[in-house]
Design an enzyme around this catalytic site. Sequence first.
Site, mmCIF file in Angstrom:
data_model
loop_
_atom_site.group_PDB
_atom_site.id
_atom_site.type_symbol
_atom_site.label_atom_id
_atom_site.label_comp_id
_atom_site.label_asym_id
_atom_site.label_seq_id
_atom_site.Cartn_x
_atom_site.Cartn_y
_atom_site.Cartn_z
ATOM 1 N N GLY A 37 0.876 -1.185 0.000
ATOM 2 C CA GLY A 37 0.000 0.000 0.000
ATOM 3 C C GLY A 37 0.907 1.227 0.000
ATOM 4 O O GLY A 37 0.591 2.248 0.600
ATOM 5 N N ASP A 41 -2.512 6.790 1.066
ATOM 6 C CA ASP A 41 -2.536 8.045 1.806
ATOM 7 C C ASP A 41 -1.608 8.076 3.014
ATOM 8 O O ASP A 41 -0.852 9.029 3.214
ATOM 9 C CB ASP A 41 -3.975 8.238 2.290
ATOM 10 C CG ASP A 41 -4.426 9.632 2.019
ATOM 11 O OD1 ASP A 41 -3.961 10.202 1.026
ATOM 12 O OD2 ASP A 41 -5.220 10.136 2.840
ATOM 13 N N LEU A 42 -1.683 7.026 3.813
ATOM 14 C CA LEU A 42 -0.877 6.982 5.034
ATOM 15 C C LEU A 42 0.607 6.948 4.683
ATOM 16 O O LEU A 42 1.433 7.639 5.286
ATOM 17 C CB LEU A 42 -1.255 5.745 5.858
ATOM 18 C CG LEU A 42 -0.551 5.634 7.196
ATOM 19 C CD1 LEU A 42 -1.153 6.606 8.202
ATOM 20 C CD2 LEU A 42 -0.634 4.215 7.748
ATOM 21 N N TYR A 154 -5.755 -7.868 5.355
ATOM 22 C CA TYR A 154 -4.650 -8.329 6.205
ATOM 23 C C TYR A 154 -4.400 -9.838 6.119
ATOM 24 O O TYR A 154 -3.269 -10.279 5.963
ATOM 25 C CB TYR A 154 -4.920 -7.996 7.679
ATOM 26 C CG TYR A 154 -4.763 -6.536 8.034
ATOM 27 C CD1 TYR A 154 -4.187 -5.621 7.141
ATOM 28 C CD2 TYR A 154 -5.180 -6.055 9.274
ATOM 29 C CE1 TYR A 154 -4.055 -4.291 7.474
ATOM 30 C CE2 TYR A 154 -5.042 -4.721 9.616
ATOM 31 C CZ TYR A 154 -4.487 -3.841 8.716
ATOM 32 O OH TYR A 154 -4.348 -2.525 9.039
ATOM 33 N N TYR A 210 -0.630 6.744 18.725
ATOM 34 C CA TYR A 210 -0.533 7.535 19.953
ATOM 35 C C TYR A 210 0.658 7.112 20.799
ATOM 36 O O TYR A 210 1.253 7.921 21.489
ATOM 37 C CB TYR A 210 -1.847 7.466 20.745
ATOM 38 C CG TYR A 210 -2.625 8.734 20.504
ATOM 39 C CD1 TYR A 210 -2.997 9.077 19.214
ATOM 40 C CD2 TYR A 210 -2.924 9.615 21.534
ATOM 41 C CE1 TYR A 210 -3.639 10.258 18.950
ATOM 42 C CE2 TYR A 210 -3.565 10.800 21.280
ATOM 43 C CZ TYR A 210 -3.914 11.126 19.988
ATOM 44 O OH TYR A 210 -4.527 12.310 19.729
ATOM 45 N N HIS A 272 -6.588 4.756 21.125
ATOM 46 C CA HIS A 272 -5.691 5.825 21.569
ATOM 47 C C HIS A 272 -5.923 6.211 23.034
ATOM 48 O O HIS A 272 -5.005 6.242 23.834
ATOM 49 C CB HIS A 272 -5.863 7.075 20.701
ATOM 50 C CG HIS A 272 -5.705 6.836 19.225
ATOM 51 N ND1 HIS A 272 -4.809 5.940 18.717
ATOM 52 C CD2 HIS A 272 -6.338 7.381 18.148
ATOM 53 C CE1 HIS A 272 -4.880 5.943 17.385
ATOM 54 N NE2 HIS A 272 -5.815 6.812 17.023
ATOM 55 N N LYS A 365 -15.302 14.840 16.661
ATOM 56 C CA LYS A 365 -15.012 15.583 15.428
ATOM 57 C C LYS A 365 -15.833 16.867 15.457
ATOM 58 O O LYS A 365 -16.881 16.921 16.127
ATOM 59 C CB LYS A 365 -15.437 14.772 14.202
ATOM 60 C CG LYS A 365 -14.794 13.394 14.109
ATOM 61 C CD LYS A 365 -13.396 13.466 13.578
ATOM 62 C CE LYS A 365 -12.783 12.086 13.445
ATOM 63 N NZ LYS A 365 -11.345 12.139 13.231
ATOM 64 N N ARG A 370 -8.654 21.890 17.982
ATOM 65 C CA ARG A 370 -7.925 20.635 17.849
ATOM 66 C C ARG A 370 -6.894 20.586 18.976
ATOM 67 O O ARG A 370 -5.992 21.421 19.043
ATOM 68 C CB ARG A 370 -7.233 20.599 16.493
ATOM 69 C CG ARG A 370 -6.485 19.301 16.292
ATOM 70 C CD ARG A 370 -5.819 19.264 14.946
ATOM 71 N NE ARG A 370 -5.162 17.990 14.756
ATOM 72 C CZ ARG A 370 -4.224 17.781 13.841
ATOM 73 N NH1 ARG A 370 -3.858 18.758 13.046
ATOM 74 N NH2 ARG A 370 -3.664 16.601 13.724
ATOM 75 N N ARG A 375 -5.136 14.968 31.560
ATOM 76 C CA ARG A 375 -4.917 15.814 32.740
ATOM 77 C C ARG A 375 -5.236 15.032 34.001
ATOM 78 O O ARG A 375 -6.288 14.398 34.090
ATOM 79 C CB ARG A 375 -5.807 17.042 32.630
ATOM 80 C CG ARG A 375 -6.146 17.655 33.994
ATOM 81 C CD ARG A 375 -6.552 19.076 33.893
ATOM 82 N NE ARG A 375 -7.969 19.247 33.638
ATOM 83 C CZ ARG A 375 -8.620 20.373 33.908
ATOM 84 N NH1 ARG A 375 -7.978 21.400 34.410
ATOM 85 N NH2 ARG A 375 -9.902 20.473 33.641
HETATM 86 C C1 BG6 Z 1 -6.727 8.321 13.950
HETATM 87 C C2 BG6 Z 1 -8.197 8.360 13.784
HETATM 88 O O1 BG6 Z 1 -6.351 7.104 14.475
HETATM 89 O O2 BG6 Z 1 -6.326 9.367 14.814
HETATM 90 C C3 BG6 Z 1 -8.609 9.690 13.223
HETATM 91 O O3 BG6 Z 1 -8.610 7.333 12.893
HETATM 92 C C4 BG6 Z 1 -8.074 10.811 14.061
HETATM 93 O O4 BG6 Z 1 -10.015 9.769 13.151
HETATM 94 C C5 BG6 Z 1 -6.583 10.646 14.314
HETATM 95 O O5 BG6 Z 1 -8.305 12.004 13.363
HETATM 96 C C6 BG6 Z 1 -6.061 11.680 15.291
HETATM 97 O O6 BG6 Z 1 -4.688 11.631 15.384
HETATM 98 P P1 BG6 Z 1 -3.824 12.894 15.835
HETATM 99 O O7 BG6 Z 1 -2.436 12.369 15.823
HETATM 100 O O8 BG6 Z 1 -4.070 13.983 14.856
HETATM 101 O O9 BG6 Z 1 -4.290 13.264 17.207
#
Ligand code: BG6
Length: 791
Positions: A37, A41-42, A154, A210, A272, A365, A370, A375
């Site tokens: 892939g 995008d990734l 996968y 994360y 995350h 969302k 953002r 905390r």
């Molecule tokens: C991804 C989610 O795992 O994490 C997305 O699928 C989300 O929906 C993204 O936007 C957020 O990541 P970051 O690093 O921008 O906090």
Amino acid sequence: MFVTVLLLLVTLCAQGGNGLERAEAQRSGHVSVVIVGGTGDLAKKYLWQGFFQLYVNQVRSGNSFSFYGGGLSPADAATPVLFEILKAVSCSKDVAPERCALLKEQFLRLARYRQLKTLEDYRDLAEHIERELQQEGMTEAGRLFYLSLPAFAYVDVADKINNSCRPTGGAWLRVVLEKPFGHDFRSAQELATQLGSSLKDEEMYRIDHYLGKQVVAKILPFRVENRKFLDPIWNKHHIERVEIVMKETLDVKGRISFYDQYGVIRDVLQNHLTEVMTLLTMRLPMNLSSSEEVLQKKLQVFSSMLPLRKNQAVVGQYQAYQTTVQQETNKTKGHVSLTPTFAAVLAHIDEAQYEGVPVLMISGKMLDERVGYARILFKNDIFCLQNPSGVHCKPKQIVFYFGHGSLQYPAILVSKNLFRPVSMDGDWKEVTEHTEVNILGLPISDYYVQTPTEQKEAYSQLISHILAGRKNSFISAENLLASWALWTPLLDSLAGSHPRIYPGGADNGDLLDIRVNGKDIGYNSEVVIISPEQMGGASANSFQVMQGKFRSADMVSAWAEELMERLAADIQEAAEAAVREGGVFHLAISGGSTPLALFHRLALHHFSFPWSHTHVWMVDERCVPLTDLESNFHGLHDHLLQHVRIPYFNIHPMPVQLNQRLCVEEDGGAPLYEKEISKSVNGSSFHFVLLGVGYDSHTASLFPGSKVGELGESLVALTESPVKPHQRMSLTFSAINRARAVALLVMGKGKHELITQLSRVKDDPDKWPVTGVKPADGRLVWYIDYDALLG
Ligand code: BG6
């Protein structure tokens, strides 16, 4: 041909891993990296940059590399695409431009595209790697496959790698996977089993990006380094609550086919935020470098989590989401997606250390900003003599600030009223020059602030950990399943719940504010209520009854009993006024269970009601004989009519049974009732119409999606209900909206989500029939009990 860059120093900073992992990680030689892939995008956004970074860092390590971007397209079409992506990689600031140019050139020479579609393709790749190894006289260190693919592929790809592309001679195989790893416990287990038939667990690297964020990776070291300060306060006696928050401003346009199946809980909370939660609450391992111990301690957190129940979560959905679903999928117009784009969940850990400490996980969302942070807010019992307005003076808190938001860098912030943190780590520095920024209620100058000396991208960090075989930055199968075991029952219990609709951005105001109430959470503000003061003095007639506005009409709200008292009184007042004015009162009444309490109230308390001058009409009727228990008229008769002195001639049941058959159009029942109304009721305008609302927002027998707005001028119609008995006879909007007064009665906790939703939606009678109730010259009043209003 490989470009072999010989090493000066071999150690791969393998902090993690057991003896075997370390030995593997340190085995130097040739590494083949395959991004399956590789033009997606990734890969474009993060992976190639991450691997370039890896290459730059590894140049002096003794390893040599080759990079393959794999994909389904043939090489001649995809090669230029891949090279466009590769050309965009960049060096960090500390690399001189000439050296950077050289490294890029080498990297480009090491990379190539390969079509990876069939088993043959994978076999060819393996042969190619082996041939090159032989030609160059290199030892193979390992093969790293990064599956940057949709999850459904996968198992097949893992199978192909296993069958035809495994390295031999003791070299390692590492296969990197991205979420989603299933969508619930069962599917995750199934996927784990299927992958397990091709790959060993130690060969799989499940990514949660994360864990690559610098601040997240620093949580455990921070806890260890500052143990002497934290040990006394990291417990239920001192921690007020823990918040783990990831707010985003973006919508999910372009991702609906994935997102709509998934929603925010699966997309963000299950992975995350849960990972961060475990890092904050797990027992500290003796040896931070031991992947095994770290993963084991994480796993223990899951076994101490109290199950998540439905009332420990609230969900929301931004307003424009439905339209995007309609645009990006082939769903019909009437399709309503309940997928949450916002969720707040309250968790508890059943351990003496954290007993009763609320752990909030929140993400959404289309929010106002953002930002991502965790905390730890501490209890504060200080009284500030010179600051009487702040209940707790200044908050005592530790903030792990992942990034974005008003602070432009990731950081760990410790409020100065706690302690000055230490850091043994040379990669972190203390920030002392402060700008005017405020973080979670405190100016930044009130914190001790630590930040990484150099900001590094999460994917780059994780990629270097893969090469080093540091498994503690990845999700083990056991941890993955434990997480799904925690979240699946909650997800199941929320299925079918209506999310609160929010407008998006700053307009959300306090709509998504959360209130923690013992073990439960709820939205703090419920529907929009305008206080009596705001209404300009129109005050409540008793302290238990409140007046306000709902959908820009008047609203009366109270506990059920007081509400009934009020509604009965209002109907009597309308009756008396009508009789005074014209000698007659025309009342149209709905069926169902909601008005039964009202009927009792009228029958047992309103002895002076002018029944002898009242005509009772039906708002709607089920197409069953009037003697049937399901008949609305039957209910009205049993609970009201038989208890009051009303002339027989004043009662007007709907003619659903004519010619010994039920609701047959040719029998003309509907026009007959219409004629009766026109003849008896002045201008066909009832004095009072009592309506209810169903869970699907139907009112009278006007149901969503049945073009109820198109019944034209007729006053009565045959309609179809989605539930049995399907056939109905109903007043139309034309009839209802001619009335002088319309009451909409909504009661019970079960109607709470509906009310919340109705407080937000625009008029759309086809989708939300009750929004078609708009008396032209009359007055509409909503009577909503507190259960329905407040949930
Ligand atoms: C991804 C989610 O795992 O994490 C997305 O699928 C989300 O929906 C993204 O936007 C957020 O990541 P970051 O690093 O921008 O906090």
